[in-house]
Scaffold this motif. Structure first.
Motif, PDB file in Angstrom:
ATOM      1  N   CYS A   1      -7.247   3.764 -15.039  1.00 57.75           N
ATOM      2  CA  CYS A   1      -7.413   2.367 -14.618  1.00 57.75           C
ATOM      3  C   CYS A   1      -8.875   2.106 -14.262  1.00 57.75           C
ATOM      4  O   CYS A   1      -9.431   2.785 -13.395  1.00 57.75           O
ATOM      5  CB  CYS A   1      -6.537   2.063 -13.403  1.00 57.75           C
ATOM      6  N   LEU A   2      -9.486   1.116 -14.908  1.00 56.92           N
ATOM      7  CA  LEU A   2     -10.869   0.756 -14.609  1.00 56.92           C
ATOM      8  C   LEU A   2     -10.955  -0.393 -13.616  1.00 56.92           C
ATOM      9  O   LEU A   2     -11.731  -0.345 -12.658  1.00 56.92           O
ATOM     10  CB  LEU A   2     -11.607   0.366 -15.899  1.00 56.92           C
ATOM     11  N   LEU A   3     -10.204  -1.461 -13.886  1.00 61.35           N
ATOM     12  CA  LEU A   3     -10.177  -2.642 -13.032  1.00 61.35           C
ATOM     13  C   LEU A   3      -8.727  -2.929 -12.667  1.00 61.35           C
ATOM     14  O   LEU A   3      -7.820  -2.682 -13.456  1.00 61.35           O
ATOM     15  CB  LEU A   3     -10.777  -3.853 -13.756  1.00 61.35           C
ATOM     16  N   ASN A   4      -8.519  -3.478 -11.491  1.00 58.57           N
ATOM     17  CA  ASN A   4      -7.162  -3.683 -10.988  1.00 58.57           C
ATOM     18  C   ASN A   4      -6.694  -5.095 -11.341  1.00 58.57           C
ATOM     19  O   ASN A   4      -7.075  -6.060 -10.695  1.00 58.57           O
ATOM     20  CB  ASN A   4      -7.136  -3.460  -9.475  1.00 58.57           C
ATOM     21  N   ASP A   5      -5.853  -5.203 -12.372  1.00 62.90           N
ATOM     22  CA  ASP A   5      -5.493  -6.534 -12.879  1.00 62.90           C
ATOM     23  C   ASP A   5      -4.655  -7.333 -11.889  1.00 62.90           C
ATOM     24  O   ASP A   5      -4.844  -8.547 -11.752  1.00 62.90           O
ATOM     25  CB  ASP A   5      -4.793  -6.434 -14.233  1.00 62.90           C
ATOM     26  N   PHE A   6      -3.732  -6.695 -11.158  1.00 61.83           N
ATOM     27  CA  PHE A   6      -2.939  -7.439 -10.173  1.00 61.83           C
ATOM     28  C   PHE A   6      -3.822  -7.946  -9.037  1.00 61.83           C
ATOM     29  O   PHE A   6      -3.669  -9.077  -8.578  1.00 61.83           O
ATOM     30  CB  PHE A   6      -1.823  -6.561  -9.605  1.00 61.83           C
ATOM     31  N   ALA A   7      -4.740  -7.108  -8.581  1.00 64.06           N
ATOM     32  CA  ALA A   7      -5.633  -7.531  -7.500  1.00 64.06           C
ATOM     33  C   ALA A   7      -6.534  -8.672  -7.959  1.00 64.06           C
ATOM     34  O   ALA A   7      -6.746  -9.650  -7.224  1.00 64.06           O
ATOM     35  CB  ALA A   7      -6.470  -6.348  -7.022  1.00 64.06           C
ATOM     36  N   ILE A   8      -7.050  -8.565  -9.158  1.00 59.28           N
ATOM     37  CA  ILE A   8      -7.915  -9.621  -9.693  1.00 59.28           C
ATOM     38  C   ILE A   8      -7.144 -10.932  -9.816  1.00 59.28           C
ATOM     39  O   ILE A   8      -7.635 -12.003  -9.423  1.00 59.28           O
ATOM     40  CB  ILE A   8      -8.497  -9.185 -11.052  1.00 59.28           C
ATOM     41  N   ALA A   9      -5.926 -10.865 -10.349  1.00 57.86           N
ATOM     42  CA  ALA A   9      -5.133 -12.087 -10.525  1.00 57.86           C
ATOM     43  C   ALA A   9      -4.729 -12.679  -9.178  1.00 57.86           C
ATOM     44  O   ALA A   9      -4.770 -13.907  -8.985  1.00 57.86           O
ATOM     45  CB  ALA A   9      -3.906 -11.789 -11.375  1.00 57.86           C
ATOM     46  N   ALA A  10      -4.340 -11.841  -8.236  1.00 55.65           N
ATOM     47  CA  ALA A  10      -3.964 -12.337  -6.908  1.00 55.65           C
ATOM     48  C   ALA A  10      -5.150 -13.008  -6.224  1.00 55.65           C
ATOM     49  O   ALA A  10      -5.022 -14.105  -5.656  1.00 55.65           O
ATOM     50  CB  ALA A  10      -3.435 -11.183  -6.053  1.00 55.65           C
ATOM     51  N   ASN A  11      -6.303 -12.372  -6.285  1.00 54.99           N
ATOM     52  CA  ASN A  11      -7.494 -12.961  -5.656  1.00 54.99           C
ATOM     53  C   ASN A  11      -7.922 -14.249  -6.351  1.00 54.99           C
ATOM     54  O   ASN A  11      -8.430 -15.175  -5.700  1.00 54.99           O
ATOM     55  CB  ASN A  11      -8.635 -11.946  -5.648  1.00 54.99           C
ATOM     56  N   TYR A  12      -7.720 -14.321  -7.653  1.00 61.36           N
ATOM     57  CA  TYR A  12      -8.026 -15.555  -8.388  1.00 61.36           C
ATOM     58  C   TYR A  12      -7.157 -16.703  -7.873  1.00 61.36           C
ATOM     59  O   TYR A  12      -7.662 -17.799  -7.579  1.00 61.36           O
ATOM     60  CB  TYR A  12      -7.797 -15.333  -9.885  1.00 61.36           C
ATOM     61  N   LEU A  13      -5.859 -16.462  -7.754  1.00 57.80           N
ATOM     62  CA  LEU A  13      -4.949 -17.512  -7.289  1.00 57.80           C
ATOM     63  C   LEU A  13      -5.272 -17.932  -5.855  1.00 57.80           C
ATOM     64  O   LEU A  13      -5.256 -19.126  -5.526  1.00 57.80           O
ATOM     65  CB  LEU A  13      -3.507 -17.030  -7.366  1.00 57.80           C
ATOM     66  N   LEU A  14      -5.571 -16.955  -5.015  1.00 60.24           N
ATOM     67  CA  LEU A  14      -5.891 -17.269  -3.621  1.00 60.24           C
ATOM     68  C   LEU A  14      -7.229 -18.006  -3.511  1.00 60.24           C
ATOM     69  O   LEU A  14      -7.353 -18.969  -2.748  1.00 60.24           O
ATOM     70  CB  LEU A  14      -5.926 -15.983  -2.801  1.00 60.24           C
ATOM     71  N   HIS A  15      -8.212 -17.558  -4.273  1.00 56.07           N
ATOM     72  CA  HIS A  15      -9.534 -18.181  -4.230  1.00 56.07           C
ATOM     73  C   HIS A  15      -9.470 -19.647  -4.644  1.00 56.07           C
ATOM     74  O   HIS A  15     -10.163 -20.502  -4.061  1.00 56.07           O
ATOM     75  CB  HIS A  15     -10.488 -17.419  -5.151  1.00 56.07           C
ATOM     76  N   HIS A  16      -8.643 -19.947  -5.638  1.00 58.04           N
ATOM     77  CA  HIS A  16      -8.524 -21.322  -6.129  1.00 58.04           C
ATOM     78  C   HIS A  16      -7.431 -22.102  -5.402  1.00 58.04           C
ATOM     79  O   HIS A  16      -7.085 -23.211  -5.817  1.00 58.04           O
ATOM     80  CB  HIS A  16      -8.277 -21.309  -7.638  1.00 58.04           C
ATOM     81  N   ARG A  17      -6.907 -21.507  -4.350  1.00 58.05           N
ATOM     82  CA  ARG A  17      -5.911 -22.145  -3.481  1.00 58.05           C
ATOM     83  C   ARG A  17      -4.675 -22.618  -4.257  1.00 58.05           C
ATOM     84  O   ARG A  17      -4.093 -23.662  -3.956  1.00 58.05           O
ATOM     85  CB  ARG A  17      -6.554 -23.307  -2.716  1.00 58.05           C
ATOM     86  N   LEU A  18      -4.292 -21.804  -5.218  1.00 56.64           N
ATOM     87  CA  LEU A  18      -3.086 -22.098  -5.995  1.00 56.64           C
ATOM     88  C   LEU A  18      -1.847 -21.527  -5.324  1.00 56.64           C
ATOM     89  O   LEU A  18      -0.728 -21.962  -5.605  1.00 56.64           O
ATOM     90  CB  LEU A  18      -3.230 -21.541  -7.411  1.00 56.64           C
ATOM     91  N   VAL A  19      -2.032 -20.533  -4.466  1.00 53.84           N
ATOM     92  CA  VAL A  19      -0.948 -19.939  -3.683  1.00 53.84           C
ATOM     93  C   VAL A  19      -1.490 -19.596  -2.303  1.00 53.84           C
ATOM     94  O   VAL A  19      -2.703 -19.511  -2.103  1.00 53.84           O
ATOM     95  CB  VAL A  19      -0.380 -18.658  -4.347  1.00 53.84           C
ATOM     96  N   LYS A  20      -0.565 -19.375  -1.380  1.00 54.58           N
ATOM     97  CA  LYS A  20      -0.947 -18.923  -0.042  1.00 54.58           C
ATOM     98  C   LYS A  20      -0.494 -17.500   0.237  1.00 54.58           C
ATOM     99  O   LYS A  20      -1.113 -16.797   1.045  1.00 54.58           O
ATOM    100  CB  LYS A  20      -0.358 -19.859   1.017  1.00 54.58           C
ATOM    101  N   GLN A  21       0.595 -17.077  -0.427  1.00 53.24           N
ATOM    102  CA  GLN A  21       1.149 -15.761  -0.143  1.00 53.24           C
ATOM    103  C   GLN A  21       1.576 -15.081  -1.439  1.00 53.24           C
ATOM    104  O   GLN A  21       2.321 -15.651  -2.230  1.00 53.24           O
ATOM    105  CB  GLN A  21       2.359 -15.869   0.793  1.00 53.24           C
ATOM    106  N   VAL A  22       1.100 -13.868  -1.626  1.00 54.25           N
ATOM    107  CA  VAL A  22       1.387 -13.076  -2.817  1.00 54.25           C
ATOM    108  C   VAL A  22       2.162 -11.829  -2.418  1.00 54.25           C
ATOM    109  O   VAL A  22       1.888 -11.218  -1.377  1.00 54.25           O
ATOM    110  CB  VAL A  22       0.077 -12.665  -3.528  1.00 54.25           C
TER     111      VAL A  22
END
Length: 299
Positions: A129-150
């Protein structure tokens, strides 16, 4: 149902590292042949942008991947020789998981043929594993305020150590890992909830354990979205898994997760994770069962 897939998933590795990577070609081919999906449902992600990567991973580590300057020791820890093609593969997979999350929020479920790179830490890679796809996607959603809880539901046989470390002390992402107690990684990180499993666990015990956990997770976390890592290295045929779960039991696991999430109206983005059975047909069939179950439950 959206299925993220790119031919590059299957082609950046040297010949000696190709098995079981061939599954990334065989899974969509099998699903198309059966009519589980149509070609219109196959989505080809574009490579992920740097700004989104840096929401999760350190600049220094990202520069090492871009400039191909990982040391031999760092490459051995990952288990793969560094190359530009491998980095391109990884950032394409990560964008695919973001795309799956966005689609799932509109339509209920979406699946990435690859992904589940849960051993990648913010500043290093491990375990293929080079990059963490779940972490990247979760942080993307949180950063853009699309979700509050993952909520991350990680049912790969190996603990999601990178994911646990990235979100340690961050209450907006709850990490759940149900994994082999005596399996890689031998130094475990601390998830929000870890369920270590004994060697030789069979279908009945495995499914009962998961059935007990899921209602608690849903009620406690109340997630806006779930990232589900559906690794098939829990199979009794797996060379490294140490569990005794049958193919039927593995499919029941997927159905249990999907039915629970659909009943609660929680969208689900899925990544395939690991699978190392001796015969590639066992790996492909088990992964395809995840897609079959999603198609049946979400319609």
């Amino acid at each position: 149902m959206l299925v993220a897939y790119d031919p590059i998933f299957a082609h950046p590795l040297p010949e000696g590292h190709r098995f079981p990577m061939v599954k990334y070609e065989l899974i969509p081919a099998q699903l198309l042949r059966e009519g589980v999906i149509t070609s219109e449902q196959l989505h080809r992600p574009v490579p992920l942008d740097e700004a989104t990567i840096l929401l999760t991973h350190t600049y220094t580590y990202w520069q090492q991947l871009q400039q191909l300057t990982l040391s031999e020791k760092e490459q051995r820890r990952i288990g793969l020789p560094q190359s530009a093609a491998l980095t391109l593969r990884e950032i394409t997979i990560c964008q695919g998981t973001i795309d799956c999350a966005l689609h799932a929020m509109q339509h209920g479920v979406a699946l990435n043929v690859a992904g589940g790179t849960h051993h990648a830490f913010a500043d290093r890679g491990e375990g293929f594993c080079l990059l963490n796809d779940f972490a990247i996607a979760a942080n993307y959603l949180l950063h853009h305020r699309l979700v509050k809880q993952v909520l991350v539901i990680d049912l790969d046989v190996h603990q999601g150590n990178g994911t646990a470390a990235i979100f340690e002390g961050k209450p907006d992402v709850y990490t759940f890992s149900m994994h082999g107690a005596h399996n890689y990684p031998f130094h475990k990180e601390v998830s929000d909830w870890d369920v270590p499993l004994p060697d030789g666990m069979n279908d009945e015990h495995y499914l009962r354990t998961l059935s007990d956990c899921l209602p608690v997770l849903i009620n406690q976390v109340q997630p806006d979205i779930v990232f589900y890592l559906s690794g098939v290295d829990i199979l009794e045929t797996d060379r490294y898994g140490k569990l005794k779960v049958t193919a039927a039991g593995c499919r029941q696991r997927d159905e249990l997760v999907f039915n629970t999430l659909k009943q609660h109206g929680i969208p689900c983005a899925v990544a395939m994770g690991g699978g190392y059975s001796t015969h590639v047909r066992d790996i492909v069939n088990a992964h395809c069962n995840t897609f079959r179950a999603a198609a049946e439950i979400w319609g």
